[in-house]
Write an enzyme that holds these catalytic residues in place. Sequence first.
Site, PDB file in Angstrom:
ATOM      1  N   SER A 155       0.823  -1.139   0.002  1.00  0.00           N
ATOM      2  CA  SER A 155       0.325  -0.017  -0.126  1.00  0.00           C
ATOM      3  C   SER A 155       0.905   0.709  -0.052  1.00  0.00           C
ATOM      4  CB  SER A 155      -0.921  -0.028   1.462  1.00  0.00           C
ATOM      5  OG  SER A 155      -1.411   1.150   1.530  1.00  0.00           O
ATOM      6  N   TYR A 181      -2.078  -0.829  10.726  1.00  0.00           N
ATOM      7  CA  TYR A 181      -2.307  -1.269   9.722  1.00  0.00           C
ATOM      8  C   TYR A 181      -1.425  -1.020   8.459  1.00  0.00           C
ATOM      9  CZ  TYR A 181      -3.588  -2.201   4.823  1.00  0.00           C
ATOM     10  OH  TYR A 181      -3.790  -2.428   3.201  1.00  0.00           O
ATOM     11  N   LYS A 185       2.136  -3.389   6.731  1.00  0.00           N
ATOM     12  CA  LYS A 185       2.379  -3.786   5.341  1.00  0.00           C
ATOM     13  C   LYS A 185       4.080  -3.577   5.182  1.00  0.00           C
ATOM     14  CE  LYS A 185      -0.993  -4.780   3.920  1.00  0.00           C
ATOM     15  NZ  LYS A 185      -1.640  -6.452   2.523  1.00  0.00           N
TER      16      LYS A 185
END
Length: 378
Positions: A155, A181, A185
Site C-alpha cells: 500500500s 495497518y 504492510k
Amino acid sequence: MILKSIISCFICLTILFAEAKPPKPTILVTGGGGYIGSHTIVELLNDSYSIVVLDNLSNCYAFNATEKPESLKRVEKLTNKNVVFNNIDIRDEKSLDKVFKTYKIGAVIHFAALKSVSESTRKPVEYYDNNVAGTNTLIQAMQNNKVKKLIYSSSATVYGNPQYLPLTENHPTGQNITNPYGRSKYFTEEILKDLSYADSQWKIILLRYFNPVGAHPSGLIGEDPTGIPNNLMPYLSQVAIGRRDHLKIFGSDYPTPDGTGVRDFIHIIDLASGHLRALKKLMDPEFRGCKAYNLGTGKGYSVLDLVKTFEKVSGRRINYQITDRRRGDLATVYADPNLAEKELKWRAERYIEQMCEDTWRWQMQNPNGYHTDEEESN
Ligand code: NAD
Ligand code: UDP
C-alpha cells in the site's frame, strides 16, 4: 493417396504443436473472495490462468462456511470458468501445506489481510498477527513446497507522510506511518526483502496500491464493506443510494486547492490488470529478487472533486457535512506510476467519471452489497 493423407496429417500435427502454447500455471490467490482479489481473478481467468483461492471469509460474504463466497460465484458467472475455493486461514500451517501438495501452484498472489486503518489502532496485535505473522506462515509453506514466486498487496501507506510528490518507489518507507495497518504492510515488505536477499530463487513483486475504487462494469462484482464503510467511495455511494444520511468530509483546511484531502484514485479494473502485468514480469526468467511498483494513476483528486463527479454521474445529490480532520490522515498523496509503465508495460486508463459510474452501477444493482437482506449487511 494414403501417402498423401499421411503427409498432410503430419503437416497438420506439426503446425498444431508449433502453435500450441504451454498451459498457464495455476495461481494461488489468498483473500480472493475480497474486493481486489475477486476483480483480479476475473482478469486472470480471462487470460487463461487456473485459480485456487484461499479465504477465511472474515471479510467476504458466503451463504455458509462450506460455500464459495458470493463474489466468486459471480466471478464464475462472469467468466464462465471455475474457481477452486478453500475456506482456509493463512495462519493455518497444516491446511496451507495440504493446498500446496494438492495443487501444482506456479505462483501466489497474496491479498489476504485485515485492512481497516481505524480498527488497526484498536486491535494492533490482531493486525500484526493476521497480516505479518500470517504472511510469514504463508511464505514458510511456499518455501517448504518450493513455490518461490509471490505478488504481495502492499500500500502507499508504507511511504508515510510524503517528503515529496509524486511518490516514487525510491521514496523512503517506514517513516511516520500513522497506524498499525500501515506498519503491518511495511514490516511485511521488509520480511519479503530479507527473504529475497537470503534465497536468490525467490521472485517477489510488491505492488503498492494507491486508492482503489470502482467496480466491474457489469455491476456484478464490487466493493462490499462490512458495516459502516471507512473509505470515501463506498460511503459516498451509500449516501447516494439512501442507505446513509450524509457524508462527513474530514477536514477542509488542508493545503490543497479546495482544502479537502487529495488522493490518487485508481479504477479497480486498472488495478486488477496491473496484477496480470506483474505476473508476466514474475514469470520472466530474467526477473530477480524483490521489486516494488506503484499502482496509481499519477493524478490527485480531492474529496470534493469525487463528490461532485459522483453527483454528476448518479444524478443524485450527496448531502455532506465538513467535520474535523480524521486522525492520521494526510493532505495529499499521489503516485509516480512511471516505473510500472516502463517495466511492467502497464498504465491506468480509466478516469474519475468511470470510477464513479461503475461504483454507482454496482451500488444500484446491489443496494445491500452481496447480501440479499438489508439487516445483515448493515
Ligand atoms: P478485502 O477485505 O475485500 O479482501 C481481503 C480478503 O482476505 C477478504 O475476503 C478476507 O476474508 C480475507 N482474509 C483476511 N484475513 C485472512 C486470513 N487470515 N486468512 C485467509 N483469508 C483472509 O480487502 P481488499 O480491499 O480486497 O484488499 C486486498 C489487499 O490489498 C489487502 O492486503 C489490503 O491490505 C491491500 N490494500 C487494499 C487497499 C484498499 O483500499 N482496498 C489499498 C492498499 C492495499
Ligand atoms: N474521507 C472523508 N470522509 C469519509 C472517508 C474518507 O472525507 O467518510 C476522506 C479522507 O479524509 C481522505 C480521503 O477521503 O482525505 C480518502 O480516504 P479513504 O479512507 O478512502 O482512503 P485513505 O487515503 O485514507 O486510505
